[in-house]
Structures are given as C-alpha cells and as structure tokens.
Design a protein around this motif. Sequence first.
Motif, PDB file in Angstrom:
ATOM      1  N   HIS A 260       0.817  -1.217   0.000  1.00  0.00           N
ATOM      2  CA  HIS A 260       0.000   0.000   0.000  1.00  0.00           C
ATOM      3  C   HIS A 260       0.849   1.264   0.000  1.00  0.00           C
ATOM      4  O   HIS A 260       0.525   2.246   0.641  1.00  0.00           O
ATOM      5  CB  HIS A 260      -0.926   0.009   1.227  1.00  0.00           C
ATOM      6  CG  HIS A 260      -1.884  -1.127   1.247  1.00  0.00           C
ATOM      7  ND1 HIS A 260      -1.581  -2.339   1.810  1.00  0.00           N
ATOM      8  CD2 HIS A 260      -3.136  -1.230   0.760  1.00  0.00           C
ATOM      9  CE1 HIS A 260      -2.615  -3.149   1.680  1.00  0.00           C
ATOM     10  NE2 HIS A 260      -3.568  -2.502   1.042  1.00  0.00           N
TER      11      HIS A 260
ATOM     12  N   ARG B 297       1.390   3.273  -5.244  1.00  0.00           N
ATOM     13  CA  ARG B 297       0.023   2.825  -5.536  1.00  0.00           C
ATOM     14  C   ARG B 297      -0.964   3.998  -5.587  1.00  0.00           C
ATOM     15  O   ARG B 297      -2.149   3.798  -5.777  1.00  0.00           O
ATOM     16  CB  ARG B 297      -0.454   1.822  -4.481  1.00  0.00           C
ATOM     17  CG  ARG B 297       0.471   0.639  -4.257  1.00  0.00           C
ATOM     18  CD  ARG B 297       0.702  -0.201  -5.483  1.00  0.00           C
ATOM     19  NE  ARG B 297      -0.548  -0.788  -5.932  1.00  0.00           N
ATOM     20  CZ  ARG B 297      -0.723  -1.330  -7.134  1.00  0.00           C
ATOM     21  NH1 ARG B 297       0.261  -1.348  -7.992  1.00  0.00           N
ATOM     22  NH2 ARG B 297      -1.865  -1.843  -7.484  1.00  0.00           N
TER      23      ARG B 297
ATOM     24  N   ALA C 231      -6.119  -2.855  -8.271  1.00  0.00           N
ATOM     25  CA  ALA C 231      -5.587  -3.919  -7.434  1.00  0.00           C
ATOM     26  C   ALA C 231      -5.012  -5.006  -8.337  1.00  0.00           C
ATOM     27  O   ALA C 231      -5.551  -5.302  -9.401  1.00  0.00           O
ATOM     28  CB  ALA C 231      -6.692  -4.485  -6.548  1.00  0.00           C
TER      29      ALA C 231
ATOM     30  N   SER D 251      -2.692  -3.339  -3.491  1.00  0.00           N
ATOM     31  CA  SER D 251      -3.988  -2.675  -3.427  1.00  0.00           C
ATOM     32  C   SER D 251      -4.150  -1.731  -4.616  1.00  0.00           C
ATOM     33  O   SER D 251      -3.212  -1.482  -5.350  1.00  0.00           O
ATOM     34  CB  SER D 251      -4.105  -1.869  -2.131  1.00  0.00           C
ATOM     35  OG  SER D 251      -3.380  -0.663  -2.228  1.00  0.00           O
TER      36      SER D 251
ATOM     37  N   VAL E 126      -2.401   3.478   1.145  1.00  0.00           N
ATOM     38  CA  VAL E 126      -3.062   3.462   2.445  1.00  0.00           C
ATOM     39  C   VAL E 126      -2.013   3.841   3.489  1.00  0.00           C
ATOM     40  O   VAL E 126      -1.008   3.143   3.632  1.00  0.00           O
ATOM     41  CB  VAL E 126      -3.670   2.085   2.777  1.00  0.00           C
ATOM     42  CG1 VAL E 126      -4.339   2.113   4.149  1.00  0.00           C
ATOM     43  CG2 VAL E 126      -4.668   1.662   1.709  1.00  0.00           C
TER      44      VAL E 126
ATOM     45  N   GLN F  66      -9.901   4.216  -2.909  1.00  0.00           N
ATOM     46  CA  GLN F  66      -9.172   2.972  -3.147  1.00  0.00           C
ATOM     47  C   GLN F  66     -10.096   1.966  -3.817  1.00  0.00           C
ATOM     48  O   GLN F  66     -11.236   1.783  -3.421  1.00  0.00           O
ATOM     49  CB  GLN F  66      -8.649   2.419  -1.828  1.00  0.00           C
ATOM     50  CG  GLN F  66      -7.831   1.170  -1.979  1.00  0.00           C
ATOM     51  CD  GLN F  66      -7.407   0.604  -0.634  1.00  0.00           C
ATOM     52  OE1 GLN F  66      -7.932   0.983   0.394  1.00  0.00           O
ATOM     53  NE2 GLN F  66      -6.476  -0.311  -0.662  1.00  0.00           N
ATOM     54  N   ASP F  67      -9.576   1.298  -4.824  1.00  0.00           N
ATOM     55  CA  ASP F  67     -10.333   0.305  -5.580  1.00  0.00           C
ATOM     56  C   ASP F  67     -10.873  -0.782  -4.655  1.00  0.00           C
ATOM     57  O   ASP F  67     -10.127  -1.378  -3.895  1.00  0.00           O
ATOM     58  CB  ASP F  67      -9.417  -0.308  -6.648  1.00  0.00           C
ATOM     59  CG  ASP F  67     -10.139  -1.237  -7.596  1.00  0.00           C
ATOM     60  OD1 ASP F  67     -11.343  -1.020  -7.829  1.00  0.00           O
ATOM     61  OD2 ASP F  67      -9.490  -2.165  -8.100  1.00  0.00           O
TER      62      ASP F  67
ATOM     63  N   SER G 288     -12.814  -0.594  -2.008  1.00  0.00           N
ATOM     64  CA  SER G 288     -12.786  -0.275  -0.586  1.00  0.00           C
ATOM     65  C   SER G 288     -13.571   0.994  -0.325  1.00  0.00           C
ATOM     66  O   SER G 288     -13.876   1.745  -1.245  1.00  0.00           O
ATOM     67  CB  SER G 288     -11.330  -0.082  -0.142  1.00  0.00           C
ATOM     68  OG  SER G 288     -11.267   0.431   1.169  1.00  0.00           O
TER      69      SER G 288
END
Length: 95
Positions: free
Chosen positions: A11, A15, A22, A27, A31, A59-60, A62
């Motif tokens: 993360h 990213r 992802a 991810s 994060v 976030q993909d 999430s």
Amino acid sequence: LNASSQLDEFHGANRSRLHETASGGMSGGWVPLNMDDQQWIQVDLGYNTAVKGVAMQGQDGSDNFVTAFYVSYSEDLSTWTDYREPSDPTTTVYL
C-alpha cells in the motif's frame, strides 16, 4: 512519489496513481499507516511547472477515500507554501 507512511509493502506511495487497480497482493491505492489528518503524498515533478489540477479517487474495492486535502508546493523541497485562493491570499484552499 513519497508518502508520510504506508500501511505495508502493498500500500505504498507508488500505488497512489490515478486509476491504479488492485493486482495480486497490491492494493488499488495508497493506504497510510495511520488514518489521521497528518498523512501526505509528495510528488516531485523534477522541475518547476504549472499544475492545472489535482484528481482524487477512492481505493479500488474499498471505502477508503480522502474527504478533504490541501496542496502545498516547494521549489527546494525544504520550504513549503500552501496554495491559497488567488482572490483571497490569506485563505488556504481545502479541496
């Protein structure tokens, strides 16, 4: 790309690119280790340039996403200036 922290090796700041998906254990987004308002992403463009906009996405896959942020800039990576509203230079712009 640099970040204040990352949750783990899957993360990281790398990213944080727009439309990152992802893949395997990676991810679909950056994060931070701590979910607070002290976290940051730094993008070094390599030279002075005009930035015309900033795009954000969650976030993909999430419900992790940023709800507000501000932009700071630096010419030497030491002294930082918050972007301010051109019509009111005393007000930091929170997006």
